[in-house]
Write a protein that holds these residues in place. Structure first.
Motif, mmCIF file in Angstrom:
data_model
loop_
_atom_site.group_PDB
_atom_site.id
_atom_site.type_symbol
_atom_site.label_atom_id
_atom_site.label_comp_id
_atom_site.label_asym_id
_atom_site.label_seq_id
_atom_site.Cartn_x
_atom_site.Cartn_y
_atom_site.Cartn_z
ATOM 1 N N SER A 185 -10.165 -8.998 -6.306
ATOM 2 C CA SER A 185 -9.565 -8.006 -6.012
ATOM 3 C C SER A 185 -10.627 -7.191 -4.857
ATOM 4 O O SER A 185 -9.964 -6.417 -4.089
ATOM 5 N N SER A 186 -11.779 -7.208 -5.220
ATOM 6 C CA SER A 186 -12.852 -6.513 -4.404
ATOM 7 C C SER A 186 -12.790 -6.811 -2.915
ATOM 8 O O SER A 186 -13.508 -6.165 -2.028
ATOM 9 N N THR A 187 -12.228 -8.150 -2.446
ATOM 10 C CA THR A 187 -12.316 -8.695 -1.173
ATOM 11 C C THR A 187 -11.134 -8.087 -0.489
ATOM 12 O O THR A 187 -10.731 -8.384 0.860
ATOM 13 N N ILE A 188 -9.964 -7.501 -1.135
ATOM 14 C CA ILE A 188 -8.940 -6.902 -0.322
ATOM 15 C C ILE A 188 -9.438 -5.789 0.717
ATOM 16 O O ILE A 188 -10.042 -4.840 0.398
ATOM 17 N N ASP A 189 -8.826 -5.961 1.851
ATOM 18 C CA ASP A 189 -9.266 -5.306 3.161
ATOM 19 C C ASP A 189 -8.463 -4.063 3.520
ATOM 20 O O ASP A 189 -8.612 -3.203 4.119
ATOM 21 N N ALA A 190 -7.139 -4.482 2.990
ATOM 22 C CA ALA A 190 -5.977 -3.376 3.358
ATOM 23 C C ALA A 190 -4.807 -3.822 2.272
ATOM 24 O O ALA A 190 -4.694 -4.945 1.768
ATOM 25 N N ILE A 191 -3.772 -2.882 2.029
ATOM 26 C CA ILE A 191 -2.500 -3.107 1.443
ATOM 27 C C ILE A 191 -1.491 -2.564 2.234
ATOM 28 O O ILE A 191 -1.430 -1.404 2.961
ATOM 29 N N VAL A 192 -0.368 -3.316 2.342
ATOM 30 C CA VAL A 192 0.940 -2.932 2.805
ATOM 31 C C VAL A 192 1.966 -2.670 1.810
ATOM 32 O O VAL A 192 2.208 -3.577 0.993
ATOM 33 N N LEU A 193 2.576 -1.524 1.923
ATOM 34 C CA LEU A 193 3.653 -1.360 0.895
ATOM 35 C C LEU A 193 5.232 -1.557 1.642
ATOM 36 O O LEU A 193 5.318 -0.856 2.685
ATOM 37 N N THR A 194 5.884 -2.577 1.304
ATOM 38 C CA THR A 194 7.045 -2.816 1.978
ATOM 39 C C THR A 194 8.167 -1.714 2.111
ATOM 40 O O THR A 194 8.988 -1.587 3.024
ATOM 41 N N HIS A 195 8.079 -1.009 0.913
ATOM 42 C CA HIS A 195 9.112 0.083 0.719
ATOM 43 C C HIS A 195 8.813 0.714 -0.518
ATOM 44 O O HIS A 195 7.970 0.395 -1.200
ATOM 45 N N CYS A 196 9.760 1.971 -0.788
ATOM 46 C CA CYS A 196 9.338 2.707 -1.822
ATOM 47 C C CYS A 196 9.623 2.202 -3.251
ATOM 48 O O CYS A 196 8.883 2.820 -4.427
ATOM 49 N N HIS A 197 10.307 1.196 -3.423
ATOM 50 C CA HIS A 197 10.914 0.909 -4.970
ATOM 51 C C HIS A 197 9.674 0.372 -5.848
ATOM 52 O O HIS A 197 8.663 -0.023 -5.582
ATOM 53 N N TYR A 198 9.939 1.009 -7.059
ATOM 54 C CA TYR A 198 8.904 0.673 -8.125
ATOM 55 C C TYR A 198 8.637 -0.711 -8.363
ATOM 56 O O TYR A 198 7.434 -0.919 -8.864
ATOM 57 N N ASP A 199 9.593 -1.697 -8.087
ATOM 58 C CA ASP A 199 9.194 -3.029 -8.611
ATOM 59 C C ASP A 199 8.116 -3.650 -7.295
ATOM 60 O O ASP A 199 7.871 -4.712 -7.451
ATOM 61 N N HIS A 200 7.931 -2.684 -6.226
ATOM 62 C CA HIS A 200 6.964 -3.393 -5.358
ATOM 63 C C HIS A 200 5.551 -2.240 -5.339
ATOM 64 O O HIS A 200 4.640 -2.568 -4.713
ATOM 65 N N THR A 201 5.670 -1.002 -5.899
ATOM 66 C CA THR A 201 4.574 -0.179 -5.692
ATOM 67 C C THR A 201 4.247 0.351 -6.926
ATOM 68 O O THR A 201 3.096 1.062 -6.807
ATOM 69 N N ARG A 202 4.728 0.125 -8.004
ATOM 70 C CA ARG A 202 4.174 0.681 -9.484
ATOM 71 C C ARG A 202 2.924 0.278 -9.492
ATOM 72 O O ARG A 202 2.489 -0.912 -9.720
ATOM 73 N N GLY A 203 1.952 1.337 -9.879
ATOM 74 C CA GLY A 203 0.286 0.695 -10.071
ATOM 75 C C GLY A 203 -0.380 0.631 -8.997
ATOM 76 O O GLY A 203 -1.549 0.162 -9.243
ATOM 77 N N ILE A 204 0.064 1.229 -7.686
ATOM 78 C CA ILE A 204 -0.766 1.097 -6.529
ATOM 79 C C ILE A 204 -1.960 1.721 -6.956
ATOM 80 O O ILE A 204 -2.929 1.220 -6.369
ATOM 81 N N ALA A 205 -2.072 3.006 -7.519
ATOM 82 C CA ALA A 205 -3.274 3.751 -7.767
ATOM 83 C C ALA A 205 -4.024 3.104 -8.549
ATOM 84 O O ALA A 205 -5.373 2.844 -8.302
ATOM 85 N N GLU A 206 -3.639 2.500 -9.575
ATOM 86 C CA GLU A 206 -4.435 1.644 -10.674
ATOM 87 C C GLU A 206 -5.094 0.445 -10.033
ATOM 88 O O GLU A 206 -6.338 0.060 -10.140
ATOM 89 N N VAL A 207 -4.192 -0.237 -8.852
ATOM 90 C CA VAL A 207 -4.851 -1.438 -8.313
ATOM 91 C C VAL A 207 -5.794 -1.005 -7.522
ATOM 92 O O VAL A 207 -6.987 -1.540 -7.326
ATOM 93 N N LEU A 208 -5.876 0.275 -6.611
ATOM 94 C CA LEU A 208 -6.880 0.871 -5.975
ATOM 95 C C LEU A 208 -8.016 0.748 -6.735
ATOM 96 O O LEU A 208 -9.391 0.871 -5.964
ATOM 97 N N ARG A 209 -8.037 1.570 -7.707
ATOM 98 C CA ARG A 209 -9.030 1.668 -8.689
ATOM 99 C C ARG A 209 -9.948 0.323 -9.056
ATOM 100 O O ARG A 209 -11.098 0.275 -8.957
#
Length: 293
Positions: free
Chosen positions: A70-94
Motif C-alpha cells: 500500500s505504501s507504493t500508492i501514488d494517488a487515489i481516485v474516488l468515482t462517486h460518493c457512495h459508501y461502498d466505494h469510499t468508506r474507510g478512505i481515511a483509514e486507507v490513507l493512514r
C-alpha cells in the motif's frame, strides 16, 4: 498527441474489492469496488488506487495476497460518493502513510446523498471520511469537474455528458439544496478512469450512475479513440427495467468493445444479456482478477 493526455506503454489492473470472488481462492469479497492500477510510460511508473470499497480489513487482506504494498500508492481516485466505494478512505490513507497524497474526486462528493429505500438514510461519504479526516490522514483533495490527467495516459473523465435518453435516471436518490429544498440527485459526481494505450482505451467504472453507454461515448471523445480494449466495473443495471437493459446491451453491441468485465451493481439479469450478446468477450467481475493491456 492531440488530446494532450499522453499514452501508456502498459497498464495493469488488479481487482481488490468486488461483490464476489474467484472460485477456489482465499480472497475476501465485499459489497463494493476497488481497483489497483499500475501504469507504465517510458521509464516512468505510477500506482493508482481507484475506490476503496467499504471494508478496509478485506481490502488490505486482498492486497497482501496479491503482493501489493500500500505504501507504493501514488494517488487515489474516488468515482462517486457512495459508501461502498469510499468508506474507510481515511483509514486507507493512514495505512499508506504518506503526506499530501492526491485524492481525486468530484467537488460535490461530500454532499448529502439520501435514499428512502426502505427508510431514509444517508448513503454517501461517512463522518469518519469527512474532508477534514481525509486531510488529517495525509490526503490532498483535488476536486475537479473536468477531466484530469493522473499520469500520462491515465485520466479521469470528469463529469460525464448525458447523451442517451435511457440512462442516468431512476435511482431514487435525493439531496438537499443550500436553501433546504429536496431534489433528485442525478449523481453528477459519477466519474470513471480511462487508460489510453496505442491500441485502444481501458475504462474503469465504479457504478456507472452516469450510464455505461454515456461513459464509453464520453471516454472515447476525450481520448479521441473509439476502440475499447475493456470496460471493467459496475454498470448499475441491477434494478433497471428490462427495456433499459435491452437498450444498453444493444448500444454496447454497436461499439468497438473487445472485452467487458461487469459485476458489483450490474445485476444477474444484465450479466445474462451481456453474455448472450458478447459470448466469451464478456465475463462477470470477481475479486482477485487481474488484467494487463
Amino acid at each position: 498527441m492531440e488530446h494532450g493526455f499522453g499514452k501508456l506503454d502498459k497498464l495493469k489492473v488488479f481487482v481488490l474489492a468486488e461483490d464476489s470472488v474467484l472460485y477456489n481462492t482465499p480472497y475476501l469479497a465485499q459489497h463494493g469496488v476497488s481497483f489497483f492500477v499500475q501504469t507504465y510510460s517510458g521509464s516512468e511508473r505510477a500506482n493508482v488506487l481507484v475506490d476503496v470499497g467499504q471494508n478496509t480489513y478485506a481490502l488490505m487482506h486482498n492486497m497482501e495476497l496479491m503482493n501489493i504494498d500500500s505504501s507504493t500508492i501514488d494517488a487515489i481516485v474516488l468515482t462517486h460518493c457512495h459508501y461502498d466505494h469510499t468508506r474507510g478512505i481515511a483509514e486507507v490513507l493512514r495505512k499508506i502513510g504518506k503526506r499530501d497524497l492526491p485524492v481525486i474526486a468530484h467537488p460535490d462528493i461530500f454532499r448529502l446523498n439520501l435514499s428512502n429505500d426502505p427508510v431514509l438514510r444517508h448513503v454517501g461519504m461517512t463522518l469518519e471520511d469527512s474532508r477534514e479526516k481525509i486531510e488529517e490522514s495525509g490526503g490532498r483533495l483535488i476536486l475537479a469537474r473536468d477531466p484530469l490527467m493522473v499520469f500520462p495516459g491515465l485520466i479521469t473523465t470528469g463529469e460525464v455528458r448525458r447523451q442517451t435518453d435511457f440512462e442516468g435516471r431512476g435511482y431514487r436518490l435525493f439531496t438537499v439544496t443550500d436553501n433546504g429544498g429536496v431534489v433528485e440527485d442525478r449523481m453528477m459526481d459519477d466519474i470513471s478512469v480511462v487508460g489510453i494505450t496505442n491500441s485502444g482505451i481501458v475504462i474503469l467504472t465504479g457504478c456507472s450512475h452516469a450510464g455505461i453507454v454515456n461513459i464509453i461515448k464520453h471516454s472515447a471523445e476525450l481520448a479521441k479513440e473509439d476502440r475499447v480494449l475493456a470496460v471493467i466495473g459496475g454498470f448499475h443495471l441491477i434494478d433497471a427495467p428490462d427495456e433499459r437493459i435491452e437498450k444498453t446491451v444493444r448500444a454496447l453491441s454497436q461499439m468497438k468493445i473487445d472485452r467487458i468485465y461487469a459485476g458489483h451493481c450490474t445485476g444477474f439479469k444484465a450479466q445474462v444479456e451481456l453474455y448472450r450478446e458478447f459470448g466469451e468477450r464478456f465475463s462477470p467481475l470477481h475479486t482477485g482478477m487481474s488484467f494487463e493491456f
